[in-house]
Scaffold this active site. Structure first.
Site, mmCIF file in Angstrom:
data_model
loop_
_atom_site.group_PDB
_atom_site.id
_atom_site.type_symbol
_atom_site.label_atom_id
_atom_site.label_comp_id
_atom_site.label_asym_id
_atom_site.label_seq_id
_atom_site.Cartn_x
_atom_site.Cartn_y
_atom_site.Cartn_z
ATOM 1 N N GLU A 1 -6.609 4.471 7.896
ATOM 2 C CA GLU A 1 -6.735 5.883 7.718
ATOM 3 C C GLU A 1 -7.772 6.303 6.855
ATOM 4 O O GLU A 1 -7.837 7.343 6.869
ATOM 5 C CB GLU A 1 -5.601 6.195 6.648
ATOM 6 C CG GLU A 1 -4.072 5.830 7.692
ATOM 7 C CD GLU A 1 -2.752 5.360 6.983
ATOM 8 O OE1 GLU A 1 -2.795 5.507 5.636
ATOM 9 O OE2 GLU A 1 -1.784 4.901 7.766
ATOM 10 N N ASN B 1 0.968 -1.159 -0.138
ATOM 11 C CA ASN B 1 -0.044 0.008 -0.164
ATOM 12 C C ASN B 1 1.037 1.387 0.087
ATOM 13 O O ASN B 1 1.455 1.597 0.982
ATOM 14 C CB ASN B 1 -1.070 -0.113 1.319
ATOM 15 C CG ASN B 1 -1.789 1.203 1.355
ATOM 16 O OD1 ASN B 1 -1.775 1.997 0.408
ATOM 17 N ND2 ASN B 1 -2.448 1.283 2.781
ATOM 18 N N TRP B 2 1.040 1.806 -0.867
ATOM 19 C CA TRP B 2 1.995 2.922 -1.371
ATOM 20 C C TRP B 2 1.383 4.258 -0.546
ATOM 21 O O TRP B 2 1.983 5.182 -0.476
ATOM 22 C CB TRP B 2 2.233 3.239 -2.638
ATOM 23 C CG TRP B 2 3.147 2.197 -3.468
ATOM 24 C CD1 TRP B 2 3.795 1.229 -2.912
ATOM 25 C CD2 TRP B 2 3.556 2.360 -4.809
ATOM 26 N NE1 TRP B 2 4.615 0.453 -3.676
ATOM 27 C CE2 TRP B 2 4.645 1.192 -4.822
ATOM 28 C CE3 TRP B 2 3.563 3.061 -5.716
ATOM 29 C CZ2 TRP B 2 5.092 0.740 -5.972
ATOM 30 C CZ3 TRP B 2 4.456 2.880 -7.155
ATOM 31 C CH2 TRP B 2 5.047 1.797 -7.173
ATOM 32 N N LYS B 3 0.013 4.003 -0.320
ATOM 33 C CA LYS B 3 -0.634 5.424 0.338
ATOM 34 C C LYS B 3 -0.233 6.575 -0.675
ATOM 35 O O LYS B 3 -0.207 6.457 -1.660
ATOM 36 C CB LYS B 3 0.026 5.681 1.745
ATOM 37 C CG LYS B 3 -0.051 4.529 2.631
ATOM 38 C CD LYS B 3 0.010 4.625 4.207
ATOM 39 C CE LYS B 3 -0.070 3.346 4.881
ATOM 40 N NZ LYS B 3 -0.025 3.367 6.372
ATOM 41 N N HIS C 1 -9.326 0.493 5.059
ATOM 42 C CA HIS C 1 -8.082 0.824 5.748
ATOM 43 C C HIS C 1 -8.288 1.793 7.004
ATOM 44 O O HIS C 1 -9.321 2.806 7.098
ATOM 45 C CB HIS C 1 -7.080 1.592 4.904
ATOM 46 C CG HIS C 1 -5.544 1.347 5.682
ATOM 47 N ND1 HIS C 1 -5.317 2.583 6.147
ATOM 48 C CD2 HIS C 1 -4.605 0.625 5.259
ATOM 49 C CE1 HIS C 1 -3.806 2.311 6.765
ATOM 50 N NE2 HIS C 1 -3.574 1.292 5.892
ATOM 51 N N GLU D 1 -4.755 -5.491 10.666
ATOM 52 C CA GLU D 1 -4.004 -4.435 11.157
ATOM 53 C C GLU D 1 -4.332 -3.712 12.329
ATOM 54 O O GLU D 1 -5.139 -2.716 12.154
ATOM 55 C CB GLU D 1 -4.020 -3.614 9.913
ATOM 56 C CG GLU D 1 -3.789 -3.938 8.521
ATOM 57 C CD GLU D 1 -3.199 -2.962 7.600
ATOM 58 O OE1 GLU D 1 -2.166 -3.004 6.959
ATOM 59 O OE2 GLU D 1 -3.863 -2.106 7.434
ATOM 60 N N SER E 1 3.744 -2.305 10.624
ATOM 61 C CA SER E 1 5.213 -2.439 10.818
ATOM 62 C C SER E 1 5.693 -3.819 10.504
ATOM 63 O O SER E 1 6.668 -4.298 11.308
ATOM 64 C CB SER E 1 5.654 -2.157 12.274
ATOM 65 O OG SER E 1 5.050 -0.822 12.852
ATOM 66 N N GLY F 1 2.387 2.065 11.137
ATOM 67 C CA GLY F 1 3.242 3.442 10.811
ATOM 68 C C GLY F 1 4.507 3.752 11.774
ATOM 69 O O GLY F 1 4.672 2.976 12.674
HETATM 70 C C1 PEP Z 1 -0.736 0.215 6.618
HETATM 71 O O1 PEP Z 1 -0.992 1.318 6.808
HETATM 72 O O2 PEP Z 1 -1.471 -0.484 6.201
HETATM 73 C C2 PEP Z 1 0.717 -0.442 7.163
HETATM 74 C C3 PEP Z 1 0.888 -1.750 7.302
HETATM 75 O O3 PEP Z 1 1.822 0.514 7.545
HETATM 76 P P1 PEP Z 1 3.124 0.285 7.799
HETATM 77 O O4 PEP Z 1 3.602 -1.204 7.179
HETATM 78 O O5 PEP Z 1 4.001 1.374 7.481
HETATM 79 O O6 PEP Z 1 2.746 0.108 9.487
#
Ligand code: PEP
Length: 267
Positions: free
Chosen positions: A110, A17-19, A108, A178, A225, A184
């Site tokens: 976010e 997920n490149w966001k 998600h 998640e 993470s 993050g």
């Molecule tokens: C996410 O936001 O879906 C995610 C897994 O982020 P990160 O791997 O950076 O914690």
């Protein structure tokens, strides 16, 4: 807990997920090329890249023009449930399908933080399945309390988001657990054991809702993470069917290493 209590589907998923990254198409192309070049030996892992909407079409063209042995699937980071018309700023599932996306991340944390609720996500899941997209449904609690209320929270998220989904369609849905506290910069990942317990818990909910026959076909992946250092633990001890990666998906070396580990550990 004994081993082999979790039903498994063999092909792992690694979804990036490149966001809202990177800031230019040039950088997005560079990243996709770097990632794709390393996949020649990958056979048993499904790779999905979810860039910002505006890069989907040019990245699809780029992949088409290249002769990589394995091309990653493209997915979107969200979609809308309406089919067409007066929805300013929205993008429909059919539009996504028509430009080559085959997956869509839905729910998600976010997006939920911006106001999306389980009912919205449910409508989006139904729309995406009808359009031929495979939804990656994100669920996760913001905190873990001593009374285990977070389990009820996850149960509610799953039941409400999957309300009205047929037994035939459920195998198309990928569930990404998640925990928000693990996502993050500055966060720490769940442990493989924490994921494993949640994996079993989610499968129990799915079993009650869709029947034992279906649950072995549903993939439950981990996000929060995750990186190349904890990949093995989540697969071996957590029995994860793969990963939803944020930061690690923006680093071609890390992403490729995670794919490689998934491939090696797959049976
Ligand atoms: C996410 O936001 O879906 C995610 C897994 O982020 P990160 O791997 O950076 O914690």
């Amino acid at each position: 807990m004994s081993k082999n209590t979790v039903n498994k589907v063999t092909k792992k998923i690694v979804c990036g997920n490149w966001k809202m990254n990177p800031l230019s198409l040039k950088e997005a192309e560079k990243l996709l090329i770097e990632i794709s070049k390393s996949f020649s030996l990958i056979k048993k892992t499904e790779i999905i890249i979810c860039p910002p909407f505006i890069y989907l079409e040019p990245l699809r063209r780029l992949l088409k023009a290249k002769s990589y042995k394995l091309k990653p699937n493209l997915g979107a980071q969200d979609s809308f449930w309406g089919d067409k018309g007066a929805y300013t700023g929205e993008i429909s599932v059919e539009m996504l399908y028509n430009i080559g996306a085959r997956y869509v991340i839905l729910g998600h944390s976010e997006r939920r933080a911006l106001g999306e609720n389980n009912n919205d996500i449910n409508k989006k899941i139904k729309a995406s399945i009808s359009a031929g997209l495979r939804p990656i449904l994100c669920v996760g609690e913001s905190i873990r309390d001593e009374n285990h209320e977070y389990l009820n929270f996850i149960k509610m998220q799953i039941e409400e988001c999957l309300n009205g989904i047929s037994k035939d369609s459920i195998s198309k849905v990928i569930i990404a657990y998640e925990p928000i506290w693990a996502i993050g910069k500055g966060s720490y990942p769940a442990t493989p054991e924490e994921f494993r317990e949640m994996n079993i818990f989610i499968r129990k909910i799915l079993n009650d809702k869709f029947g034992a026959k279906m649950i072995g076909k549903i993939r439950i992946i981990y996000g929060g993470s995750a990186d190349e250092k904890n990949t093995e633990g989540f697969i071996k001890d957590g029995e994860a069917d793969g990963f939803l990666l944020g930061r690690a998906s923006l680093d071609a070396k890390k992403f490729s290493k995670i794919v490689e580990i998934c491939e090696t550990l797959d049976k």
